[in-house]
Scaffold this motif. Structure first.
Motif, PDB file in Angstrom:
ATOM      1  N   ARG A   1      -3.991  -0.132  11.827  1.00  0.00           N
ATOM      2  CA  ARG A   1      -5.445  -0.030  12.010  1.00  0.00           C
ATOM      3  C   ARG A   1      -5.805   0.675  13.313  1.00  0.00           C
ATOM      4  O   ARG A   1      -6.923   0.559  13.805  1.00  0.00           O
TER       5      ARG A   1
ATOM      6  N   ASP B   1      -8.834   2.968  13.097  1.00  0.00           N
ATOM      7  CA  ASP B   1     -10.056   2.188  12.910  1.00  0.00           C
ATOM      8  C   ASP B   1     -10.501   1.552  14.215  1.00  0.00           C
ATOM      9  O   ASP B   1     -11.701   1.537  14.536  1.00  0.00           O
ATOM     10  N   ARG B   2      -9.544   1.027  14.974  1.00  0.00           N
ATOM     11  CA  ARG B   2      -9.894   0.429  16.261  1.00  0.00           C
ATOM     12  C   ARG B   2     -10.476   1.478  17.208  1.00  0.00           C
ATOM     13  O   ARG B   2     -11.466   1.219  17.916  1.00  0.00           O
TER      14      ARG B   2
ATOM     15  N   ARG C   1     -12.007   4.251  16.360  1.00  0.00           N
ATOM     16  CA  ARG C   1     -13.322   4.625  15.838  1.00  0.00           C
ATOM     17  C   ARG C   1     -14.381   3.600  16.242  1.00  0.00           C
ATOM     18  O   ARG C   1     -15.500   3.966  16.643  1.00  0.00           O
ATOM     19  N   GLU C   2     -14.026   2.322  16.154  1.00  0.00           N
ATOM     20  CA  GLU C   2     -14.968   1.270  16.540  1.00  0.00           C
ATOM     21  C   GLU C   2     -15.301   1.345  18.023  1.00  0.00           C
ATOM     22  O   GLU C   2     -16.474   1.226  18.417  1.00  0.00           O
ATOM     23  N   ARG C   3     -14.292   1.549  18.854  1.00  0.00           N
ATOM     24  CA  ARG C   3     -14.518   1.573  20.300  1.00  0.00           C
ATOM     25  C   ARG C   3     -15.327   2.794  20.714  1.00  0.00           C
ATOM     26  O   ARG C   3     -16.212   2.703  21.577  1.00  0.00           O
TER      27      ARG C   3
ATOM     28  N   GLY D   1     -17.426   4.439  18.791  1.00  0.00           N
ATOM     29  CA  GLY D   1     -18.782   4.217  18.306  1.00  0.00           C
ATOM     30  C   GLY D   1     -19.572   3.293  19.211  1.00  0.00           C
ATOM     31  O   GLY D   1     -20.751   3.542  19.501  1.00  0.00           O
ATOM     32  N   ALA D   2     -18.927   2.216  19.684  1.00  0.00           N
ATOM     33  CA  ALA D   2     -19.605   1.298  20.598  1.00  0.00           C
ATOM     34  C   ALA D   2     -19.931   1.974  21.923  1.00  0.00           C
ATOM     35  O   ALA D   2     -20.997   1.743  22.512  1.00  0.00           O
TER      36      ALA D   2
ATOM     37  N   ALA E   1      -9.318   9.240  14.043  1.00  0.00           N
ATOM     38  CA  ALA E   1     -10.596   8.534  14.043  1.00  0.00           C
ATOM     39  C   ALA E   1     -11.777   9.492  14.058  1.00  0.00           C
ATOM     40  O   ALA E   1     -12.801   9.254  13.407  1.00  0.00           O
TER      41      ALA E   1
END
Length: 356
Positions: A257, A260-261, A263-265, A267-268, A299
């Motif tokens: 993942r 995905d991790r 991409r999340e970071r 985005g935040a 990502a």
């Protein structure tokens, strides 16, 4: 480092880039430097006598000379002479800056600096080691010996331009230059200064060190000021530059993942820099071939423009400077190091909404 006694700047004070300085072996123009090929560089491309002056610079390390030259360009680009400060506080200065001809820079104690580097000292330290091994410590040059401390590479900048608010040096792998922008802007928002000089400088690695084939030479310097002050004097603002940095363990990035991790970071980080929804933006990713960088590239997807990272922290700043010089819409510059350091810079035109 000194503590300013003036009233702190308002929380969330918005900064805009008002000056850009670039020094590279291939071009000193931001838009050209960022697009040019990176040919092999021989000695002699930089003459401190032409760039800085004939006296007082000969024995400074090359990375310090590069950053001083880039700073000189960036300050000239603002249209304001640094010796024009008058010691007035920020409120008085803002009130009197309506006419461009009467505009002044912040007082000395309201000027801050932050510089990032990874390899500014590498060649010098290698030379010191060889000297000590061959001749002993007494043979070290008094002119260069103090530069065993990486913090000294930015000290001449502070003394030459009277930057008395703060003077920071960042050294995180690859992200140091972007972190200089982040840390410097945070210090301004907290009231330690109201004028910021931030950037990165690098010198080539010794040929025996890992990554020498990707060595970087040169510097980027950006001047950031409160947006309202630049508008009041009818100055030019290239755009806003906000940065967020974080760490992702390489093992996590390489996991199933990992992308995905990342991409999340990312985005935040982008969301934290916007007053509303994250605007549509172009993406530039400065990456190497490490698992962390691979996760970043995955990502971001195929729409991102991938740029090969050098051995230090200069390339991300070159990309920021090049994008700012021709900024017409939001741009995100993302970079990552194999050690797990990541940073995201969001560049937006002056009219775009911002968050402090």
């Amino acid at each position: 480092m000194t503590t300013a006694s003036h009233v702190p700047a308002p929380a969330g004070q918005d900064l805009i880039v008002s000056g850009i300085g670039v020094v590279t072996p291939w071009s000193d123009t931001p838009a050209t430097a960022v697009r040019a090929a990176r040919p092999a560089v021989s000695g002699g491309w930089f003459d401190h006598r032409e760039r800085l002056g004939r006296r007082g610079y000969k024995y400074l390390p090359s990375a310090t000379q590069y950053f001083l030259a880039a700073t000189k360009q960036a300050i000239a680009d603002t249209g304001l002479p640094l010796d024009g400060a008058d010691g007035a506080d920020d409120a008085d200065r803002a009130a009197g800056a309506g006419a461009a001809g009467g505009a002044r820079l912040a007082a000395e104690e309201r000027r801050g600096a932050a510089v990032g580097t990874n390899s500014a000292a590498a060649a010098l330290h290698d030379e010191m080691d060889r000297t000590v091994l061959a001749e002993g410590a007494d043979a070290l040059s008094p002119a260069t010996a103090p530069y065993f401390s990486i913090n000294l590479f930015g000290s001449r900048l502070a003394t030459e331009h009277a930057l008395k608010g703060f003077n920071l040096t960042l050294t995180s792998p690859r992200t140091a230059g972007l972190e200089a922008l982040e840390s410097g802007a945070r210090s301004v928002r907290l009231g330690r200064a109201s004028w910021l000089l931030a950037g990165a400088t690098e010198e080539a690695l010794p040929g025996t060190q890992a990554g020498a084939d990707l060595s970087e030479r040169g510097a980027v310097a950006l001047v950031l000021e409160p947006t309202e002050r630049v508008r009041a004097r009818e100055g030019r603002g290239y755009g806003h530059c906000r940065v967020r940095s974080f760490f992702l363990p390489p093992r996590t990035a390489a996991g199933p993942r990992g992308a995905d991790r990342v991409r999340e970071r990312i985005g935040a980080a982008l969301a934290s820099m916007c007053a509303g929804p994250v605007p549509e933006h172009r993406v530039i990713a400065v990456v190497d071939e490490s698992p962390v960088a691979t996760a970043v590239a995955t990502a971001l997807g195929p729409a991102a423009s991938l740029v090969r990272a050098g051995a230090g922290s200069l390339e991300p700043l070159l990309q920021v400077a090049g994008a700012l010089a021709g900024l017409t819409g939001p741009v995100a510059v993302v970079t990552a190091a194999r050690e797990g350091n990541l940073a995201v810079a969001l560049l937006t035109p002056p009219e775009c909404p911002r968050r402090g």
